[in-house]
Design a protein around this motif. Sequence first.
Motif, PDB file in Angstrom:
ATOM      1  N   SER A 192       0.695  -1.120  -0.116  1.00  0.00           N
ATOM      2  CA  SER A 192       0.134   0.042  -0.052  1.00  0.00           C
ATOM      3  C   SER A 192       0.832   1.197   0.121  1.00  0.00           C
ATOM      4  N   GLN A 206       2.133   2.028  -3.396  1.00  0.00           N
ATOM      5  CA  GLN A 206       0.923   2.609  -4.084  1.00  0.00           C
ATOM      6  C   GLN A 206       0.816   4.122  -3.856  1.00  0.00           C
ATOM      7  N   LEU A 207       0.651   4.284  -2.559  1.00  0.00           N
ATOM      8  CA  LEU A 207       0.757   5.854  -2.218  1.00  0.00           C
ATOM      9  C   LEU A 207       1.661   6.652  -2.540  1.00  0.00           C
ATOM     10  N   VAL A 236      -1.460  12.764   1.076  1.00  0.00           N
ATOM     11  CA  VAL A 236      -2.204  11.433   0.717  1.00  0.00           C
ATOM     12  C   VAL A 236      -2.384  10.490   1.695  1.00  0.00           C
ATOM     13  N   GLN A 237      -1.241  10.077   2.433  1.00  0.00           N
ATOM     14  CA  GLN A 237      -1.395   9.264   3.784  1.00  0.00           C
ATOM     15  C   GLN A 237      -2.347   9.540   4.685  1.00  0.00           C
ATOM     16  N   GLU A 286      -5.360  11.157   4.448  1.00  0.00           N
ATOM     17  CA  GLU A 286      -6.846  10.626   3.954  1.00  0.00           C
ATOM     18  C   GLU A 286      -6.824   9.086   3.902  1.00  0.00           C
ATOM     19  N   TRP A 287      -5.673   8.219   3.470  1.00  0.00           N
ATOM     20  CA  TRP A 287      -5.729   6.861   3.401  1.00  0.00           C
ATOM     21  C   TRP A 287      -5.837   6.376   4.846  1.00  0.00           C
ATOM     22  N   VAL A 288      -5.073   6.839   5.737  1.00  0.00           N
ATOM     23  CA  VAL A 288      -5.290   6.235   7.311  1.00  0.00           C
ATOM     24  C   VAL A 288      -6.601   6.644   7.886  1.00  0.00           C
ATOM     25  N   ASN A 321      -9.386   6.764   6.514  1.00  0.00           N
ATOM     26  CA  ASN A 321     -10.405   6.141   5.978  1.00  0.00           C
ATOM     27  C   ASN A 321     -10.078   4.592   6.586  1.00  0.00           C
ATOM     28  N   LEU A 322      -9.000   4.095   6.730  1.00  0.00           N
ATOM     29  CA  LEU A 322      -8.668   2.900   7.307  1.00  0.00           C
ATOM     30  C   LEU A 322      -8.881   2.765   8.936  1.00  0.00           C
TER      31      LEU A 322
END
Length: 144
Positions: free
Chosen positions: A27, A30-31, A112-113, A115-117, A119-120
């Motif tokens: 992941s 990808q990020l 970006v991280q 937003e990703w974290v 969501n997780l």
Amino acid sequence: MQRSVEGEELTSLVLETFRLNGALLASGNQLTKPFGLTSARWQVLGPIEDELLTVSQIARRMGLARQGVQRIVNDLEGLGLVEFEENIDHKRAPLIALTESGRKVMAEVNEVQAEWVNNLAEGLSSRQIKQALKVIETVRERIE
């Protein structure tokens, strides 16, 4: 000797941690790919966002091999993301610093991280996360 119930459960946690590590690295790749990074490069850049560190210090903090970190730092220098600064405490171990380009890239990756974290983290309570962190920290400390 047979594993205790707790030993069996901890074995399951260890195996899941290995799977999680693989998923996190994939992941992370990808990020960070749009920014010319990999998970490995990101791991090395993270600790020097707020302070100057030597290659050995980065390696210790991240649980990585010093030689691997040195190779990555050299690559990052070639990309113009880090620079070497004099270390008055140790002439042969320069401090690693982000360049202006490195700071820009890390700011973009951090955006970006986040937003990703976030969501997780949906559906997980702060308490659950803190409990999991405590177990992982305790196991790591016992191993070390």
